[in-house]
Enzyme design. Structure first.
Site, PDB file in Angstrom:
ATOM      1  N   HIS A 109       0.780  -1.236   0.000  1.00 32.57           N
ATOM      2  CA  HIS A 109       0.000   0.000   0.000  1.00 32.57           C
ATOM      3  C   HIS A 109       0.816   1.292   0.000  1.00 32.57           C
ATOM      4  O   HIS A 109       0.261   2.362  -0.245  1.00 32.57           O
ATOM      5  CB  HIS A 109      -0.928   0.003   1.220  1.00 32.57           C
ATOM      6  CG  HIS A 109      -2.291   0.540   0.940  1.00 32.57           C
ATOM      7  ND1 HIS A 109      -2.529   1.642   0.132  1.00 32.57           N
ATOM      8  CD2 HIS A 109      -3.519   0.139   1.362  1.00 32.57           C
ATOM      9  CE1 HIS A 109      -3.819   1.883   0.079  1.00 32.57           C
ATOM     10  NE2 HIS A 109      -4.447   0.987   0.808  1.00 32.57           N
ATOM     11  N   TYR A 117     -13.852   5.189  10.469  1.00 32.98           N
ATOM     12  CA  TYR A 117     -13.018   5.718   9.375  1.00 32.98           C
ATOM     13  C   TYR A 117     -13.583   5.211   8.055  1.00 32.98           C
ATOM     14  O   TYR A 117     -13.851   4.023   7.908  1.00 32.98           O
ATOM     15  CB  TYR A 117     -11.588   5.196   9.563  1.00 32.98           C
ATOM     16  CG  TYR A 117     -10.559   5.596   8.525  1.00 32.98           C
ATOM     17  CD1 TYR A 117      -9.580   6.536   8.823  1.00 32.98           C
ATOM     18  CD2 TYR A 117     -10.523   5.001   7.258  1.00 32.98           C
ATOM     19  CE1 TYR A 117      -8.599   6.886   7.892  1.00 32.98           C
ATOM     20  CE2 TYR A 117      -9.559   5.353   6.321  1.00 32.98           C
ATOM     21  CZ  TYR A 117      -8.599   6.287   6.644  1.00 32.98           C
ATOM     22  OH  TYR A 117      -7.639   6.634   5.720  1.00 32.98           O
ATOM     23  N   SER A 146     -12.533   5.599   3.988  1.00 34.54           N
ATOM     24  CA  SER A 146     -11.522   6.117   3.069  1.00 34.54           C
ATOM     25  C   SER A 146     -12.180   6.834   1.900  1.00 34.54           C
ATOM     26  O   SER A 146     -13.199   6.404   1.374  1.00 34.54           O
ATOM     27  CB  SER A 146     -10.674   4.955   2.549  1.00 34.54           C
ATOM     28  OG  SER A 146      -9.679   5.429   1.682  1.00 34.54           O
ATOM     29  N   THR A 166      -5.535  10.213  -0.029  1.00 32.10           N
ATOM     30  CA  THR A 166      -6.878   9.956   0.500  1.00 32.10           C
ATOM     31  C   THR A 166      -7.199  10.995   1.566  1.00 32.10           C
ATOM     32  O   THR A 166      -6.316  11.669   2.088  1.00 32.10           O
ATOM     33  CB  THR A 166      -6.982   8.551   1.144  1.00 32.10           C
ATOM     34  OG1 THR A 166      -6.038   8.461   2.219  1.00 32.10           O
ATOM     35  CG2 THR A 166      -6.743   7.459   0.125  1.00 32.10           C
TER      36      THR A 166
END
Length: 666
Positions: free
Chosen positions: A381, A495, A497, A508
């Site tokens: 990532h 959360y 994204s 992001t």
């Protein structure tokens, strides 16, 4: 320019109802990229508009006003705190805004003005990922599984593997030749996604091209991450890892039974090797009867990053440098697994982490293919977000299903695969062998704690919600809030994204779905059933939807609070400055301890996606709202009960859709 974009964007989104699509422009996609100009054996298509045509003129990610960030931060904290806690946090936030925060903000703005080639979040975000010392497995690498090929005979492991390798090379060659259709979000495709517009815009200088697209309500997206898709690997280093890319590599890395093989998939002239030859080489690997290695090197990539860095140094000292470079420079990694998949749960476990031995988790991405032809992408990532990976996955799925270069009756080429394919050998001493044994133990200890379960709600979806003028994403998020409240009796940090790819080097932003509106609505549905009329409940649903839409618009426009506060803290740390009390506040720690970590994914190419929780007592919620159903793929550790959570989410969705039908809940 960002303000211009913001005004036009928001007006367009209100008129079009396309908010969710923009928010996850990477994640909610239509497979309409390919140009009508046809393809060849080497290219997916030949775009009239060069791939990077808009990159130079993309708007810059705005640094939000500090007062807006503090207002949004406090609004997100309100549902998580009691009155006394909130007063404390409010006082700290106001003190930060008028003092240290103001100075840091001014410095950040000045720094941003001096770095117009990038975004204010890009370098801190790379550092955040690359300095993290936790294993990339479970903590960072997500997966997205492919839908099966509609023609079942093409799901054979060898056939599908060959076609995916060929399509991957075609994608790579298309992007490198500048022939891949640019990534553009079309709000009015009848005007902007047309041959006539493309022929016009290609002649507009790249320094102005974004404005030309903007005039017809089209929004080009950042494509700066795409070059890291291929020939790229994350290299472990003490303290901070490095990203390595070597575009000269012509070979594929293949893993099977923990062994590592390489062979060229691009020839000396830069052309795709004949599909029948690739098929022959993969068949050779699949028929290799060599027992699994006692010390599979791949498991080291699942280790703590400093531990892995130390072991890599030992590998280099033992004379393995050239072999490691072959691994690092491979175009990508193809993992051939010998198991058949029983169900979605096994697929999720296999694609998210597998057995630890038949993976090289540090490659920018790996295509994993099981014995029964189930396929997925697992990606590292740090180098990028879902933008490039999902575009790649969509194009590969489209190419392999619509114009596969190999069919099930194709015969492998009569070539000497034994000479063309090289099985990599490593020199291992006892210290390295012990390191591999320990890595295996750590890996199994970590993944054995993970539980995954899935939900398919079949009583309604996007179409029904849109008819009621409700945001599908808002309702899904509300169901998670209701579900958690029903199970645990409280509201927690959540959360979601959101891509900021509409800006140059955007990454992001965070949407904070737990709000005063969702808290009020969840309490009405869960704690006070029967005490509110259907009309009152509908009004609450509408309020949740409107507010979630506002948060989503703000986040997509770079107007959240999370990245701004993160960048200010990063700046203070880089100067060796003591952190303000805002950052030491228990409430700040709590809102960043995201118990519900969520991400949505809808694409014709993708069957399901998933990731692990980001905290030990959290849930990792991958979800998709489809036309007439809603799906969730949820992971957790022993601190939480995922099965009960999904039952509570299902009950919440049932209640919501009951109210939408005009019926009371009990």
């Amino acid at each position: 320019m960002a303000n211009l974009l913001s005004m036009q964007f928001n007006a367009s989104l209100k008129n079009s109802g396309s908010l969710t699509t923009l928010r996850t422009a990477v994640l909610v996609t239509k497979l309409n990229y390919s140009s009508r100009n046809g393809s060849s054996a080497d290219y997916l298509h030949r775009s009239v508009v060069p791939s990077m045509h808009y990159q130079k003129s993309l708007p810059r990610l705005p640094v939000p006003k500090l007062e807006d960030t503090i207002t949004r931060y406090l609004a997100a904290q309100r549902p998580l705190l009691d009155d006394d806690q909130f007063r404390t946090t409010e006082k700290l936030a106001q003190d930060f805004q008028s003092g240290v925060g103001k100075q840091l903000h001014e410095e950040l703005v000045a720094q941003d003005k001096n770095n117009k080639h990038t975004s204010y979040i890009s370098a801190p975000w790379f550092d955040m990922y690359l300095c993290a010392r936790d294993s990339v497995v479970l903590n960072f690498n997500p997966f997205m599984s492919f839908n099966p090929d509609p023609k079942t005979e093409y799901n054979d492991q060898l056939v599908r593997g060959t076609n995916m390798v060929c399509s991957a090379v075609r994608f790579m060659k298309t992007i490198r030749a500048g022939l891949l259709e640019p990534e553009v979000f079309h709000l009015n495709p009848a005007k902007s996604d047309t041959d006539s517009f493309k022929k016009f815009i290609r002649w507009v200088p790249s320094s102005l091209s974004w404005y030309g697209a903007y005039m017809v309500n089209a929004y080009p997206l950042d494509m700066s991450q795409y070059f890291r898709l291929f020939n790229s690997t994350r290299i472990p280093k003490q303290g901070r890892d490095e990203l390595f890319t070597d575009e000269k590599g012509r070979h594929l890395l293949v893993m099977r039974k923990g062994h590592m093989y390489v062979f060229d998939i691009v020839d000396g002239d830069g052309n795709l090797v004949k599909p029948a030859e690739i098929q022959s080489h993969l068949k050779y690997i699949l028929s290799d009867s060599t027992p699994a290695p006692a010390f599979p090197l791949g498991v080291l990539t699942s280790e703590n990053r400093d531990v892995w860095a130390g072991l890599r140094d030992k590998l280099l000292a033992a004379g393995n440098g050239e072999t490691l470079k072959v691994v690092d420079s491979a175009i990508f990694c193809l993992c051939l697994d010998d198991e058949n998949m029983r169900d979605h749960i096994q697929i999720s476990h296999n694609m998210l982490h597998g057995d630890g031995c038949n993976r090289w988790y540090d490659k920018s991405f790996s295509i994993i293919l099981t014995k029964d032809g189930q396929a997925a992408i697992n990606f590292e990532h740090s180098w990028g977000d879902g933008v490039a990976v999902l575009r790649f996955q969509n194009e590969v799925f489209k190419d392999t299903t619509e114009q596969p270069l190999l069919n099930p009756s194709s015969a492998p080429a009569a070539v000497d695969s034994a000479s063309a394919v090289r099985r990599l050998q490593f020199n291992l001493d006892s210290e390295l062998e012990n390191g591999i044994v320990k890595a295996k133990e750590n890996f199994h200890a970590a993944v054995s704690k993970l539980t995954i379960d899935a939900l398919e709600f079949k009583k309604g979806g996007k179409e029904q919600l849109k008819k009621k003028k409700l945001s599908p994403d808002a309702i899904a998020q509300l169901a998670f809030q209701m579900g958690f409240l029903r199970q645990y009796g409280k509201t927690v940090a959540t959360y979601e994204s959101c891509s900021t790819a509409a800006f140059k080097h955007g990454r992001t932003e965070t949407i904070r779905p737990a709000t005063i509106h969702t808290k009020r609505c969840a309490h009405a549905f869960v704690c006070q059933p029967g005490q509110h009329s259907v009309e009152q409940l509908l009004a609450m649903l509408n309020e949740c939807s409107k507010y979630h839409g506002k948060l989503t618009r703000e986040a997509a426009m770079g107007q959240g609070f999370d990245r701004h506060l993160f960048a200010l803290r990063y700046l203070a740390n880089s100067k060796g400055q003591a952190l303000h009390s805002l950052y030491k506040d228990d409430a700040y720690a709590a809102i960043n301890h995201n118990i519900l970590s969520t991400s949505t994914l809808t694409s014709p190419a993708v069957n399901l996606g998933g990731f692990a929780p980001v905290v030990p007592d959290g849930f990792g919620v991958g979800y998709g709202v489809h036309d007439d159903w809603i799906g969730c793929n949820v992971s957790t550790y022993p601190a939480r009960d995922v099965h009960e959570f999904l039952q509570c989410v299902h009950k919440s969705l049932e209640d919501i859709f009951t109210v939408l039908e005009g019926k009371p809940i009990s």
